[in-house]
Scaffold this motif. Structure first.
Motif, PDB file in Angstrom:
ATOM      1  N   VAL A  21      -8.102  18.964  48.429  1.00 35.31           N
ATOM      2  CA  VAL A  21      -7.694  17.619  47.994  1.00 35.31           C
ATOM      3  C   VAL A  21      -8.564  16.528  48.600  1.00 35.31           C
ATOM      4  O   VAL A  21      -8.493  15.373  48.159  1.00 35.31           O
ATOM      5  CB  VAL A  21      -6.205  17.345  48.311  1.00 35.31           C
ATOM      6  N   SER A  26      -6.012  14.412  42.338  1.00 32.25           N
ATOM      7  CA  SER A  26      -4.783  14.433  43.119  1.00 32.25           C
ATOM      8  C   SER A  26      -3.580  14.839  42.269  1.00 32.25           C
ATOM      9  O   SER A  26      -3.432  14.408  41.130  1.00 32.25           O
ATOM     10  CB  SER A  26      -4.529  13.042  43.719  1.00 32.25           C
ATOM     11  N   ASN A  31       1.346  20.636  45.758  1.00 28.28           N
ATOM     12  CA  ASN A  31       1.234  20.911  47.183  1.00 28.28           C
ATOM     13  C   ASN A  31       1.945  22.236  47.506  1.00 28.28           C
ATOM     14  O   ASN A  31       3.097  22.440  47.116  1.00 28.28           O
ATOM     15  CB  ASN A  31       1.872  19.773  47.978  1.00 28.28           C
ATOM     16  N   VAL A  94      -5.268  20.609  40.009  1.00 28.39           N
ATOM     17  CA  VAL A  94      -6.092  20.002  41.064  1.00 28.39           C
ATOM     18  C   VAL A  94      -7.395  20.787  41.108  1.00 28.39           C
ATOM     19  O   VAL A  94      -7.407  21.974  41.454  1.00 28.39           O
ATOM     20  CB  VAL A  94      -5.375  20.050  42.420  1.00 28.39           C
ATOM     21  N   ASN A 242       3.008  14.411  54.351  1.00 25.23           N
ATOM     22  CA  ASN A 242       2.834  14.154  52.924  1.00 25.23           C
ATOM     23  C   ASN A 242       4.055  13.527  52.254  1.00 25.23           C
ATOM     24  O   ASN A 242       4.149  13.512  51.023  1.00 25.23           O
ATOM     25  CB  ASN A 242       2.465  15.448  52.197  1.00 25.23           C
ATOM     26  N   CYS A 263      -0.866  12.514  48.539  1.00 24.92           N
ATOM     27  CA  CYS A 263      -1.830  13.587  48.274  1.00 24.92           C
ATOM     28  C   CYS A 263      -3.219  12.983  48.258  1.00 24.92           C
ATOM     29  O   CYS A 263      -3.521  12.137  47.396  1.00 24.92           O
ATOM     30  CB  CYS A 263      -1.530  14.274  46.951  1.00 24.92           C
ATOM     31  N   GLY A 264      -4.044  13.393  49.203  1.00 26.32           N
ATOM     32  CA  GLY A 264      -5.368  12.792  49.283  1.00 26.32           C
ATOM     33  C   GLY A 264      -5.260  11.290  49.494  1.00 26.32           C
ATOM     34  O   GLY A 264      -4.567  10.811  50.389  1.00 26.32           O
ATOM     35  N   THR A 266      -3.950   9.205  47.271  1.00 27.03           N
ATOM     36  CA  THR A 266      -2.948   8.684  46.340  1.00 27.03           C
ATOM     37  C   THR A 266      -1.548   8.784  46.933  1.00 27.03           C
ATOM     38  O   THR A 266      -1.182   9.798  47.516  1.00 27.03           O
ATOM     39  CB  THR A 266      -2.977   9.462  45.014  1.00 27.03           C
TER      40      THR A 266
END
Length: 372
Positions: A21, A26, A31, A94, A242, A263-264, A266
């Motif tokens: 990621v 994203s 996840n 992803v 997260n 996520c990443g 974002t």
């Protein structure tokens, strides 16, 4: 040199996922922590497609796509659903952008070649602006697969460049609401991205259950399995940094809660709830507005996904939009009976949903739209 294997979700994928990621598109709902929570709790039957690059002799994860097997009844044929569990709002894989032209066709081939997976795939809320979407359409065409575009919508989306609306009637009302709320008591916002969010998440659950969603039976606490899964998922995500729960408080009492996922680069505004006693101050909207600025001022956040639709209250706050599509795909030969049945079912369901929303718009109180 792309190889794809299909497996159940496991936390052993956490390290390769974190590496992926950093350079890939994203999707927090893919996840491994969330997928494992859904699979282990029995909330969904999830299969994870993992794409590996073997070109250097060291296997590197370059793609992840999680899908659940869904069957609406024992008499209805099973299909793959790319929203991997209920309460997921993005079905896009992803994928490392350097490998997208190889990974997407390999994913389709892996599903086609699998003896255990259904060949019809429902792709709801797919990011049509991602490189993976254009590649997916090209691959479907090249491989002779049937597909149907069921619907399109524009999702509210914010970035620092195309972010918060800074003028207009909504902005004026937000200032007035904040000032009026501040006159009631001491107002603050807490959003600790900590490993333990259980207390804050329980606050959210209680606010949601006490709201119009509780009255309609759609709050998470209305179904024990849904609540158990949500608790496990948020705890697992928060432990890895997260997820968090932002609270708007008056005199240290929470009057609105926003569950956030990350996520990443974002952030995702997953679920919102607020106290009906403070509805006249638009607390859910105020919290989103303040959190938006806080997220962009923090390190590493470059975009916020609303997880919502064009008609939501977030459209009043954010100028950005992201094009989303719903697709139905058949990777098997020709158009199977399952593909035709599922197309009829989904189109019929969408028409009924639009009718329901139209009826609700006549009977809904003024502010429930401020809670997803």
């Amino acid at each position: 040199m792309i190889s794809v294997n299909i497996c159940s979700p496991t936390l052993d994928l956490a390290a390769p996922w974190d590496d992926l990621v950093r350079r890939a598109s994203s999707n927090v709902f893919m996840n491994p922590a969330a997928l494992t929570a859904a699979n282990e709790s029995g909330f969904a039957s999830i299969h994870v497609l993992l794409a590996w690059d073997d070109s250097t002799g060291l296997k590197k994860l370059v793609g992840v796509w999680a899908l659940q097997v869904r069957r609406i009844s024992r008499l209805w044929p099973a299909v793959l659903e790319a929203l991997p569990y209920n309460y997921a709002f993005l079905s896009s894989p992803v994928v490392d952008p350097a490998f997208v032209r190889d990974v997407i066709p390999s994913f389709l081939s892996a599903i086609r070649d699998s003896r255990s997976l259904p060949k019809v795939i429902s792709l709801k809320s797919f990011n049509a602006e991602a490189r993976s979407f254009e590649t997916l359409v090209d691959a479907l065409t090249e491989q002779g697969c049937a597909y149907l575009r069921l619907s399109e919508n524009a999702r509210p989306y914010a970035t620092p460049d195309i972010g918060v609306k800074r003028s207009g009637s909504t902005r004026k009302k937000l200032r007035q609401d904040w000032n009026r709320l501040s006159a009631v008591g001491s107002v603050d916002i807490v959003n600790l991205r900590a490993a333990d969010t259980r207390e804050a998440f329980e606050t959210f659950l209680k606010l949601e259950a006490a709201s119009w969603k509780g009255a309609r039976g759609t709050a998470l606490l209305c179904k024990s399995a849904d609540a158990a899964f949500a608790r496990q998922m948020i705890a697992a995500l928060a432990e890895r940094g997260n997820a968090s729960v932002a609270l708007l408080r008056v005199d240290r009492q929470a009057i609105a809660a926003q569950v956030l996922m990350y996520c990443g680069a974002t952030a995702y505004t997953w679920k919102t709830a607020f106290s009906h006693d403070y509805a006249k101050y638009s607390p859910g909207v105020l919290l989103i507005d303040k959190i938006t600025d806080d997220l962009f001022s923090s390190a590493g956040i470059e975009a916020i996904d609303s997880c919502s639709y064009e008609r939501s209250f977030m459209a009043q706050l954010w100028a950005g939009r992201r094009k989303m599509v719903d697709l139905l795909v058949d990777v098997g030969p020709g158009r199977s009976p399952t593909f035709l049945l599922e197309a009829i079912r989904q189109r019929g369901y969408e028409q009924l949903r639009q009718l329901r929303d139209g009826v609700r718009s006549w009977s809904t109180p003024a502010n429930p739209k401020a809670s997803k």
